[in-house]
Design an enzyme around this catalytic site. Structure first.
Site, PDB file in Angstrom:
ATOM      1  N   ASP A  82       0.908  -1.220   0.063  1.00  0.00           N
ATOM      2  CA  ASP A  82      -0.069   0.041  -0.099  1.00  0.00           C
ATOM      3  C   ASP A  82       0.866   1.218  -0.038  1.00  0.00           C
ATOM      4  O   ASP A  82       1.983   1.433   0.890  1.00  0.00           O
ATOM      5  CB  ASP A  82      -0.886   0.024   1.124  1.00  0.00           C
ATOM      6  CG  ASP A  82      -2.163   1.127   1.328  1.00  0.00           C
ATOM      7  OD1 ASP A  82      -2.559   1.476   0.363  1.00  0.00           O
ATOM      8  OD2 ASP A  82      -2.208   1.584   2.512  1.00  0.00           O
ATOM      9  N   HIS A  83       0.576   2.009  -0.853  1.00  0.00           N
ATOM     10  CA  HIS A  83       1.344   3.324  -0.799  1.00  0.00           C
ATOM     11  C   HIS A  83       2.820   3.327  -1.088  1.00  0.00           C
ATOM     12  O   HIS A  83       3.516   3.818  -0.326  1.00  0.00           O
ATOM     13  CB  HIS A  83       0.964   4.397   0.160  1.00  0.00           C
ATOM     14  CG  HIS A  83      -0.306   4.876   0.169  1.00  0.00           C
ATOM     15  ND1 HIS A  83      -0.891   5.975  -0.626  1.00  0.00           N
ATOM     16  CD2 HIS A  83      -1.431   4.470   0.684  1.00  0.00           C
ATOM     17  CE1 HIS A  83      -2.133   6.055  -0.281  1.00  0.00           C
ATOM     18  NE2 HIS A  83      -2.369   5.301   0.368  1.00  0.00           N
ATOM     19  N   GLY A 181      -7.556   8.424   7.500  1.00  0.00           N
ATOM     20  CA  GLY A 181      -7.741   8.634   8.902  1.00  0.00           C
ATOM     21  C   GLY A 181      -9.067   8.934   9.381  1.00  0.00           C
ATOM     22  O   GLY A 181     -10.088   8.641   8.726  1.00  0.00           O
TER      23      GLY A 181
HETATM   24  O1  G3H Z   1      -2.792   4.820   3.559  1.00  0.00           O
HETATM   25  C1  G3H Z   1      -2.714   4.907   4.873  1.00  0.00           C
HETATM   26  C2  G3H Z   1      -2.896   3.672   5.550  1.00  0.00           C
HETATM   27  O2  G3H Z   1      -3.701   3.837   6.423  1.00  0.00           O
HETATM   28  C3  G3H Z   1      -1.433   3.219   6.147  1.00  0.00           C
HETATM   29  O3  G3H Z   1      -1.100   3.906   7.279  1.00  0.00           O
HETATM   30  O4  G3H Z   1       1.081   4.450   6.842  1.00  0.00           O
HETATM   31  O5  G3H Z   1       0.261   4.613   9.293  1.00  0.00           O
HETATM   32  O6  G3H Z   1       0.654   2.610   7.980  1.00  0.00           O
HETATM   33  P1  G3H Z   1       0.342   3.855   7.999  1.00  0.00           P
HETATM   34  P1  13P Z   2      -8.439   4.723   6.340  1.00  0.00           P
HETATM   35  O1  13P Z   2      -7.493   4.633   7.149  1.00  0.00           O
HETATM   36  O2  13P Z   2      -8.996   6.064   6.085  1.00  0.00           O
HETATM   37  O3  13P Z   2      -9.394   3.531   6.278  1.00  0.00           O
HETATM   38  O4  13P Z   2      -7.577   4.457   4.614  1.00  0.00           O
HETATM   39  C1  13P Z   2      -7.177   3.379   4.333  1.00  0.00           C
HETATM   40  C2  13P Z   2      -6.279   3.473   3.240  1.00  0.00           C
HETATM   41  O5  13P Z   2      -6.677   4.358   2.039  1.00  0.00           O
HETATM   42  C3  13P Z   2      -5.090   2.756   3.004  1.00  0.00           C
HETATM   43  O6  13P Z   2      -4.368   2.887   1.707  1.00  0.00           O
HETATM   44 ZN    ZN Z   3      -4.396   4.938   0.992  1.00  0.00          ZN
END
Ligand code: G3H
Ligand code: 13P
Ligand code: ZN
Length: 286
Positions: A82-83, A181
């Site tokens: 993710d990201h 968030g």
């Molecule tokens: O995109 C954000 C996700 O909620 C992951 O959050 O970078 O704190 O693990 P994190």
């Molecule tokens: P939320 O924490 O807002 O559900 O977002 C999750 C997210 O987009 C992870 O990439």
């Molecule tokens: Zn995200």
């Protein structure tokens, strides 16, 4: 079962007008909760780990825990970065056994985002791995931004058309009014923009920041082409709320299983509700 390619899960979701839940994991209890929920709902599911999660748990633990969960599972599971923000991070994940990655080049200029995404796709696709890109900036709910800033951050449909034409990405994350968030108010999604993007982009659309988005808005987004919905915060809330309560109720208890076990049960319920909301329940056989 081995991990299933994410593009296959999303193609079926797109055809069936439902979305696959992509749930963030950070530790064993969260992985177990996601998989138990998917099993109970007979749903395909994407387990994803952010760079923060990888830093916290270690890439080998994330890959190992999720591989074991997938091997024992009877529903299709993908493991997704993710990201991801660099080519190198994406390659480390693919080598560690992830079945797909997100390369988030959204902070770069359009040309640079396209070039970075193309580079990751060129490395991933020949070995059967899928790639999610991002266009537009999906901020955090804590970001101090004005309404004008917000509009400037949203995904431009014409840029999306070009991004899609030049990358052929497997899934596209867009900024249409969601944020990561806990929301302070109720988020308002720009469905007209989503429609305009979907008219120009064949790839399944990804909705980030989906915790706290009203159910009706999630359903509408799915009907307009969203096929992957990311949830992290709602899982964190269930985990920490239950843990906090158990610790307050039993201040002398030192058995961590009595705290983590109920927290895991609470997370299972959250993930099951989301799966039903996304319409991916009873789709495991497809
Ligand atoms: O995109 C954000 C996700 O909620 C992951 O959050 O970078 O704190 O693990 P994190
Ligand atoms: P939320 O924490 O807002 O559900 O977002 C999750 C997210 O987009 C992870 O990439
Ligand atoms: Zn995200």
């Amino acid at each position: 079962m081995q991990f299933v390619p994410m593009n296959e899960l999303l193609a079926k979701a797109q055809a069936g007008k439902y979305a696959v839940g992509a749930f963030n994991c950070n530790n064993m209890e969260i992985v177990q909760a996601i998989v138990a929920a998917a099993e109970a709902e007979r749903a395909p599911v994407i387990i994803q780990a952010s760079q923060g999660a990888i830093k916290y748990a270690g890439i080998d633990y994330i890959a190992g825990l999720t591989r074991l969960a997938a091997e024992k599972a009877t529903v299709p599971i993908a493991l997704h970065l993710d990201h991801g923000t660099s080519f190198e991070q994406c390659m480390l994940c693919l080598r560690a056994g992830f079945s797909s990655v997100m390369i988030d080049g959204s902070k770069h200029a359009l040309e640079d985002n396209i070039a970075l995404t193309q580079k990751v796709i060129a490395a991933a696709r020949p070995v059967g791995l899928s790639v999610e890109g991002e266009l537009g900036k999906i901020g955090g709910t804590e970001d101090d931004i004005t309404v004008a800033d917000r509009d400037a951050m949203f995904t431009d449909p014409e840029e999306a058309a070009r991004f899609w034409r030049e990358t052929g990405v497997d899934a596209l994350a867009v900024a249409i009014g969601t944020a990561h968030g806990r929301y302070k108010g109720i988020p308002k999604l720009d469905f007209g923009r989503l429609e305009a993007i979907k008219e120009r982009v064949e790839a399944p659309i990804v909705l980030h920041g989906s915790s706290g988005v009203p159910d009706e808005a999630i359903r509408e987004a799915i009907s307009l082409g969203v096929a992957k919905v990311n949830i992290d915060t709602n899982i964190r809330e269930a985990f920490t709320n239950i843990m906090r309560q158990r610790l307050m109720d039993n201040p002398e208890d030192v058995d961590v299983r009595k705290v983590l076990g109920p927290a895991r049960e609470g997370m299972i319920e959250v993930v099951r509700e989301k799966i039903r909301l996304f319409g991916s329940n009873n789709k495991a056989h497809l």
